[in-house]
Design a protein around this motif. Structure first.
Motif, PDB file in Angstrom:
ATOM      1  N   THR A 365      26.314  38.051  51.175  1.00 30.08           N
ATOM      2  CA  THR A 365      27.427  37.644  52.029  1.00 30.08           C
ATOM      3  C   THR A 365      28.660  37.390  51.155  1.00 30.08           C
ATOM      4  O   THR A 365      28.539  37.206  49.929  1.00 30.08           O
ATOM      5  CB  THR A 365      27.084  36.358  52.798  1.00 30.08           C
ATOM      6  N   PRO A 366      29.854  37.358  51.743  1.00 30.46           N
ATOM      7  CA  PRO A 366      31.042  37.033  50.952  1.00 30.46           C
ATOM      8  C   PRO A 366      30.919  35.680  50.253  1.00 30.46           C
ATOM      9  O   PRO A 366      31.369  35.524  49.106  1.00 30.46           O
ATOM     10  CB  PRO A 366      32.171  37.031  51.992  1.00 30.46           C
ATOM     11  N   GLU A 367      30.292  34.689  50.927  1.00 28.31           N
ATOM     12  CA  GLU A 367      30.142  33.364  50.339  1.00 28.31           C
ATOM     13  C   GLU A 367      29.189  33.396  49.133  1.00 28.31           C
ATOM     14  O   GLU A 367      29.462  32.795  48.089  1.00 28.31           O
ATOM     15  CB  GLU A 367      29.616  32.375  51.385  1.00 28.31           C
ATOM     16  N   GLU A 368      28.055  34.101  49.273  1.00 31.55           N
ATOM     17  CA  GLU A 368      27.104  34.220  48.182  1.00 31.55           C
ATOM     18  C   GLU A 368      27.722  34.962  46.996  1.00 31.55           C
ATOM     19  O   GLU A 368      27.532  34.586  45.829  1.00 31.55           O
ATOM     20  CB  GLU A 368      25.852  34.971  48.661  1.00 31.55           C
ATOM     21  N   THR A 369      28.483  36.001  47.306  1.00 30.51           N
ATOM     22  CA  THR A 369      29.130  36.792  46.254  1.00 30.51           C
ATOM     23  C   THR A 369      30.130  35.949  45.481  1.00 30.51           C
ATOM     24  O   THR A 369      30.208  36.026  44.240  1.00 30.51           O
ATOM     25  CB  THR A 369      29.840  38.021  46.874  1.00 30.51           C
ATOM     26  N   THR A 370      30.886  35.127  46.198  1.00 26.68           N
ATOM     27  CA  THR A 370      31.893  34.275  45.556  1.00 26.68           C
ATOM     28  C   THR A 370      31.242  33.323  44.558  1.00 26.68           C
ATOM     29  O   THR A 370      31.698  33.181  43.410  1.00 26.68           O
ATOM     30  CB  THR A 370      32.667  33.467  46.615  1.00 26.68           C
ATOM     31  N   GLN A 383      42.483  40.377  39.620  1.00 22.84           N
ATOM     32  CA  GLN A 383      42.601  41.042  40.911  1.00 22.84           C
ATOM     33  C   GLN A 383      41.205  41.485  41.342  1.00 22.84           C
ATOM     34  O   GLN A 383      40.455  42.067  40.555  1.00 22.84           O
ATOM     35  CB  GLN A 383      43.461  42.296  40.815  1.00 22.84           C
ATOM     36  N   ILE A 384      40.875  41.214  42.586  1.00 23.62           N
ATOM     37  CA  ILE A 384      39.614  41.708  43.139  1.00 23.62           C
ATOM     38  C   ILE A 384      39.946  42.682  44.259  1.00 23.62           C
ATOM     39  O   ILE A 384      40.522  42.297  45.287  1.00 23.62           O
ATOM     40  CB  ILE A 384      38.717  40.568  43.649  1.00 23.62           C
ATOM     41  N   TYR A 385      39.601  43.931  44.017  1.00 23.33           N
ATOM     42  CA  TYR A 385      39.847  44.997  44.986  1.00 23.33           C
ATOM     43  C   TYR A 385      38.577  45.193  45.805  1.00 23.33           C
ATOM     44  O   TYR A 385      37.514  45.501  45.254  1.00 23.33           O
ATOM     45  CB  TYR A 385      40.217  46.292  44.245  1.00 23.33           C
ATOM     46  N   ILE A 386      38.665  44.993  47.104  1.00 28.91           N
ATOM     47  CA  ILE A 386      37.498  45.141  47.967  1.00 28.91           C
ATOM     48  C   ILE A 386      37.382  46.602  48.397  1.00 28.91           C
ATOM     49  O   ILE A 386      38.232  47.120  49.128  1.00 28.91           O
ATOM     50  CB  ILE A 386      37.593  44.225  49.194  1.00 28.91           C
ATOM     51  N   ALA A 387      36.341  47.243  47.903  1.00 30.31           N
ATOM     52  CA  ALA A 387      36.065  48.639  48.256  1.00 30.31           C
ATOM     53  C   ALA A 387      35.058  48.631  49.394  1.00 30.31           C
ATOM     54  O   ALA A 387      33.847  48.586  49.157  1.00 30.31           O
ATOM     55  CB  ALA A 387      35.527  49.394  47.052  1.00 30.31           C
ATOM     56  N   ALA A 388      35.558  48.647  50.605  1.00 26.03           N
ATOM     57  CA  ALA A 388      34.677  48.589  51.765  1.00 26.03           C
ATOM     58  C   ALA A 388      35.498  48.837  53.018  1.00 26.03           C
ATOM     59  O   ALA A 388      36.730  48.908  52.970  1.00 26.03           O
ATOM     60  CB  ALA A 388      33.986  47.229  51.841  1.00 26.03           C
ATOM     61  N   GLY A 389      34.779  48.942  54.139  1.00 20.35           N
ATOM     62  CA  GLY A 389      35.465  49.009  55.419  1.00 20.35           C
ATOM     63  C   GLY A 389      35.825  47.606  55.874  1.00 20.35           C
ATOM     64  O   GLY A 389      35.938  46.684  55.062  1.00 20.35           O
ATOM     65  N   ASP A 390      35.968  47.444  57.169  1.00 26.24           N
ATOM     66  CA  ASP A 390      36.324  46.128  57.710  1.00 26.24           C
ATOM     67  C   ASP A 390      35.165  45.155  57.517  1.00 26.24           C
ATOM     68  O   ASP A 390      34.021  45.434  57.888  1.00 26.24           O
ATOM     69  CB  ASP A 390      36.655  46.241  59.202  1.00 26.24           C
ATOM     70  N   ILE A 391      35.483  44.002  56.935  1.00 21.59           N
ATOM     71  CA  ILE A 391      34.460  42.972  56.700  1.00 21.59           C
ATOM     72  C   ILE A 391      34.134  42.296  58.031  1.00 21.59           C
ATOM     73  O   ILE A 391      35.026  41.841  58.750  1.00 21.59           O
ATOM     74  CB  ILE A 391      34.952  41.942  55.669  1.00 21.59           C
ATOM     75  N   TYR A 392      32.840  42.245  58.341  1.00 27.76           N
ATOM     76  CA  TYR A 392      32.432  41.671  59.624  1.00 27.76           C
ATOM     77  C   TYR A 392      32.730  40.168  59.627  1.00 27.76           C
ATOM     78  O   TYR A 392      32.317  39.428  58.730  1.00 27.76           O
ATOM     79  CB  TYR A 392      30.932  41.900  59.839  1.00 27.76           C
ATOM     80  N   GLY A 393      33.449  39.752  60.631  1.00 28.42           N
ATOM     81  CA  GLY A 393      33.877  38.353  60.705  1.00 28.42           C
ATOM     82  C   GLY A 393      35.291  38.160  60.195  1.00 28.42           C
ATOM     83  O   GLY A 393      35.854  37.064  60.333  1.00 28.42           O
ATOM     84  N   GLY A 394      35.858  39.190  59.586  1.00 26.80           N
ATOM     85  CA  GLY A 394      37.259  39.174  59.163  1.00 26.80           C
ATOM     86  C   GLY A 394      37.582  38.085  58.158  1.00 26.80           C
ATOM     87  O   GLY A 394      36.785  37.739  57.284  1.00 26.80           O
ATOM     88  N   GLU A 395      38.761  37.523  58.308  1.00 28.63           N
ATOM     89  CA  GLU A 395      39.265  36.525  57.366  1.00 28.63           C
ATOM     90  C   GLU A 395      38.425  35.255  57.333  1.00 28.63           C
ATOM     91  O   GLU A 395      38.375  34.569  56.325  1.00 28.63           O
ATOM     92  CB  GLU A 395      40.724  36.182  57.688  1.00 28.63           C
ATOM     93  N   ARG A 396      37.747  34.968  58.443  1.00 25.81           N
ATOM     94  CA  ARG A 396      36.886  33.775  58.454  1.00 25.81           C
ATOM     95  C   ARG A 396      35.819  33.873  57.377  1.00 25.81           C
ATOM     96  O   ARG A 396      35.536  32.901  56.678  1.00 25.81           O
ATOM     97  CB  ARG A 396      36.251  33.620  59.840  1.00 25.81           C
ATOM     98  N   ARG A 402      38.726  34.158  49.109  1.00 30.75           N
ATOM     99  CA  ARG A 402      40.175  34.170  48.878  1.00 30.75           C
ATOM    100  C   ARG A 402      40.641  32.870  48.214  1.00 30.75           C
ATOM    101  O   ARG A 402      41.575  32.869  47.407  1.00 30.75           O
ATOM    102  CB  ARG A 402      40.911  34.395  50.194  1.00 30.75           C
ATOM    103  N   LYS A 403      39.972  31.766  48.522  1.00 26.81           N
ATOM    104  CA  LYS A 403      40.330  30.492  47.897  1.00 26.81           C
ATOM    105  C   LYS A 403      39.965  30.500  46.407  1.00 26.81           C
ATOM    106  O   LYS A 403      40.730  30.005  45.569  1.00 26.81           O
ATOM    107  CB  LYS A 403      39.596  29.351  48.608  1.00 26.81           C
ATOM    108  N   ALA A 404      38.809  31.079  46.091  1.00 28.62           N
ATOM    109  CA  ALA A 404      38.353  31.118  44.685  1.00 28.62           C
ATOM    110  C   ALA A 404      39.092  32.184  43.887  1.00 28.62           C
ATOM    111  O   ALA A 404      39.361  32.000  42.689  1.00 28.62           O
ATOM    112  CB  ALA A 404      36.849  31.359  44.638  1.00 28.62           C
TER     113      ALA A 404
END
Length: 537
Positions: A365-370, A383-396, A402-404
Motif C-alpha cells: 500500500t502507499p502507507e506501507e511503501t512510505t 523527487q519521487i516519480y510515481i510510475a503507475a496509473g491512477d492510485i486507488y483512493g486518490g490523494e487520500r 506526500r507528507k514524508a
C-alpha cells in the motif's frame, strides 16, 4: 559562304558525335529545294528576263543558283541549330531529372536515418552506414506472432520469438500486439516500437518483414485457413526444433497465438540467451513520439536533482485481480469484488485479503511503501516519480507519502496536457513512457513483482547494475504490523528493514534455477546473467 559551310560542317560533326540520325533526309532536302525555287521566284531579286540574250540568262541562272544555295544554307543552318537546341534541351532535362531523383533518394535516406522510418526517431545516420550485411539463408517458412498481455509481457515475448525465428532459420513477420486484453489498447507494433530500427538492427541475424508476402498471403486466402497454435510454456530450443519447425515446413506459414513465457529461463544455449538480450536492450527502441516525450520527462527530472521512480502498483484493476484491500473502506472492498466478478478470465473470485497479504502476494500500500522508504533512509527531499496509473483512493491514500516525500510527481504533473494528449487512451504507450523513465532513474523501486518490475530490473542490471530496491513485501508487511502494534521501535523497525534488503539493491547475483519447476525460477529478463559483465562467483 566558307564561314557558313564551316559552321554547318561543325554542326554535322557535333551531331554525328552524338550518334543521332541525319539532320535532313533526302526527301527533306528535295522538299527544301522545291520550296527554295518558289521563294526565289517570288523574291524581288528575281525578275524574269523576257529577252533572249544568253549572257543575261546565264547571269540570271547564276543569281538564282546563288540565292537558292543561300536559302538552303540558311534553312540547313536553322535546322541544325534547332536540332542542336532540342538535343541540348533533352540533355538538360535528363540531367535535371537525374538530379531530382538523386535528391529524392537522398531525402529518403536522410528521413530513414532521421526518423527510423516511423515518424521522427533520433536514429543515428551512421547506424545505417555501419550496418552489417544481411544474413543470407534459405528460409524454412514464415513465422507470425500474436503477442499477448501488457506492454512488458509482450516485450519479453517478442525477444523470445526473434531468437526462435533466428535459430529455426525462418522469416519473422513483425508481431501483432494484443488489442483484446484488459487494457484494450489498439496500439500496434509501430505505435510503440521503432519498427524500421527493429528490422534493420537485426538484419545480420534474421529476416524480418512488416507483413506476409503476397504469394503465401494469397495461398491462405485461397485455402481459407492459417495454421495457428500456442506453443508450450517454458520450452527449450529442442521443442521448437522438433515440434514447431516441422509444422512451419509443412504449412509454410505458422502463427503462434501466444508469446509470453514460451521459452525457458535456463538450459538455453548461450548464443540464444545473448540474442534475447540484444533484441531487448538494443533492437527494441520505442517509437519516436514516445522516446522524445520520455526523454523530455527525464530531462525535467534531472534538472531538479536526483529522482526515484516508484512503480506503485496500487491501481483499481491490480487490487481487484489480486483480491487485496488493505486500508480500503467497506464500499471500496465491495467495488473491487464486483470488478473481479465482472471479468470471466479472472478465475479466482473469492480471495482472503489478509491471508494473501501476509504471504507477500499483495502490492504494498502507499502507507506501507512510505514506511519502508523512510526506514531505508531515502532522502525526504528526493523527487519521487510515481510510475503507475491512477492510485486507488486518490490523494487520500497518497497523503502520508506526500507528507514524508513532498516532491511527489508523475508525468501528468510534469507535462502539459497537450503533451500527453496523443497517448491518452493508449495504456501501453503510457506504460512505455514510464518504462523509459524507470530505466533512467537514479533509484528504481517496485512495490509488486509484475512484468514491468521484472523487465526494468533486468534492463537496469544490463546497464551496469543501477540501484534497484527490490522491496520484500512479505518481510515489510510483517515488520510494519509489528511497528504499528508497538512491538518495534522506529530504530528497530528501520534496522530490520535494512537487513532484509541488504542483498536486494540490484547488485550482481546469480539467477535462481529450480530444475523441473520453471515457473518458480527467477525470470530470465530480471537477471540476464549471460549478458552481464559483472557477476558474483
Amino acid at each position: 559562304m566558307e564561314h557558313l559551310n564551316k559552321q554547318l560542317e561543325e554542326g554535322f560533326l557535333l551531331h554525328n558525335h552524338h550518334h543521332e540520325p541525319s539532320l535532313l533526309s533526302h526527301r527533306e532536302l528535295s522538299s527544301t529545294a522545291a520550296d527554295d525555287d518558289k521563294q526565289f521566284e517570288s523574291s524581288p531579286c528575281y525578275q524574269e528576263n523576257t529577252d533572249d540574250e544568253k549572257p543575261y540568262s546565264k547571269i540570271k541562272l547564276m543569281n538564282k543558283i546563288y540565292y537558292m544555295n543561300m536559302l538552303k544554307a540558311e534553312k540547313m543552318k536553322s535546322a541544325v541549330v534547332s536540332k542542336l537546341r532540342i538535343a541540348m534541351f533533352k540533355n538538360l532535362a535528363t540531367r535535371l531529372t537525374g538530379a531530382f531523383l538523386a535528391l529524392c533518394i537522398l531525402f529518403q535516406l536522410m528521413a530513414l536515418a532521421g526518423r527510423g522510418g516511423s515518424g521522427g526517431a533520433d536514429v543515428d545516420a551512421d547506424f545505417y552506414k555501419s550496418l552489417p550485411p544481411e544474413r543470407i539463408y534459405e528460409s524454412n517458412g514464415y513465422l507470425m506472432i500474436s503477442s499477448n498481455g501488457g506492454l512488458n509481457q509482450m516485450r519479453s515475448g517478442i525477444c523470445d520469438m526473434v531468437a526462435i525465428a533466428r535459430f529455426l532459420n525462418v522469416t519473422l513477420i513483425v508481431p501483432e500486439l494484443d488489442n483484446t486484453s484488459f487494457w484494450n489498447d489498439q496500439s500496434q507494433f509501430a505505435n510503440i516500437f521503432n519498427v524500421d530500427y527493429f528490422i534493420a538492427s537485426l538484419r545480420d541475424e534474421v529476416k524480418i518483414l512488416k507483413q506476409l508476402p503476397e504469394d503465401p498471403k494469397q495461398k491462405i486466402i485461397d485455402t481459407g485457413s492459417l495454421y495457428s497454435m500456442a506453443p508450450v510454456s517454458w520450452s527449450n530450443m529442442s521443442y521448437y526444433y522438433n515440434k514447431i519447425l516441422p509444422k512451419i515446413k509443412s504449412f509454410e506459414v505458422l502463427q503462434l497465438t501466444k508469446s509470453d513465457a514460451r521459452l525457458a529461463n535456463n538450459g538455453i544455449p548461450e548464443e540464444v540467451q545473448k540474442l534475447r538480450c540484444r533484441v531487448n536492450y538494443q533492437a527494441l527502441r520505442f517509437a519516436p513520439p514516445i522516446e522524445k516525450l520520455a526523454k523530455k520527462i527525464v530531462r525535467i527530472l534531472k534538472q531538479n536533482g536526483q529522482f526515484l521512480v516508484l512503480h506503485l502498483r496500487y491501481e483499481m484493476d491490480m487490487l481487484a485481480f489480486s483480491g487485496c484491500n488493505e486500508g480500503c473502506s467497506t464500499q471500496e472492498i465491495q467495488e473491487l469484488t464486483a470488478m473481479r466478478y465482472a471479468y470471466p478470465w479472472w478465475k479466482v473470485k473469492e480471495i482472503d485479503s489478509d491471508k494473501v497479504r501476509q504471504e507477500g502476494l499483495c502490492p504494498l500500500t502507499p502507507e506501507e511503501t512510505t514506511l519502508a522508504l523512510q526506514a531505508l533512509d531515502i532522502d525526504p527531499k528526493i523527487q519521487i516519480y510515481i510510475a503507475a496509473g491512477d492510485i486507488y483512493g486518490g490523494e487520500r491514500r497518497l497523503a502520508s507519502m506526500r507528507k514524508a516525500f513532498p516532491r511527489l510527481v508523475k508525468k501528468e504533473t510534469l507535462l502539459r496536457e497537450s503533451d500527453l494528449a496523443p497517448f491518452r487512451n493508449h495504456s501501453n504507450q503510457m506504460a512505455a513512457l514510464d518504462y523509459h523513465v524507470a530505466v533512467e532513474a537514479d533509484i528504481f523501486a517496485p512495490t509488486y513483482g509484475g512484468n514491468m518490475a521484472k523487465v526494468v530490473e533486468g534492463h537496469r542490471r544490463f546497464l551496469g547494475h543501477r540501484k534497484t530496491i527490490l522491496l520484500d513485501r512479505k518481510a515489510i508487511v510483517g515488520l510494519v504490523d509489528r511497528y504499528k502494534n508497538g512491538g518495534l521501535s522506529w530504530e528497530e523497525f528501520s534496522t530490520a528493514v535494512k537487513e532484509a534488503h541488504s542483498d536486494k539493491m540490484g547488485q550482481p547475483t546469480r539467477r535462481l534455477e529450480i530444475p523441473g519447476k520453471p515457473k518458480d525460477e527467477d525470470y530470465f529478463y530480471t537477471n540476464p546473467q549471460e549478458c552481464l559483465s559483472q557477476l558474483e562467483d
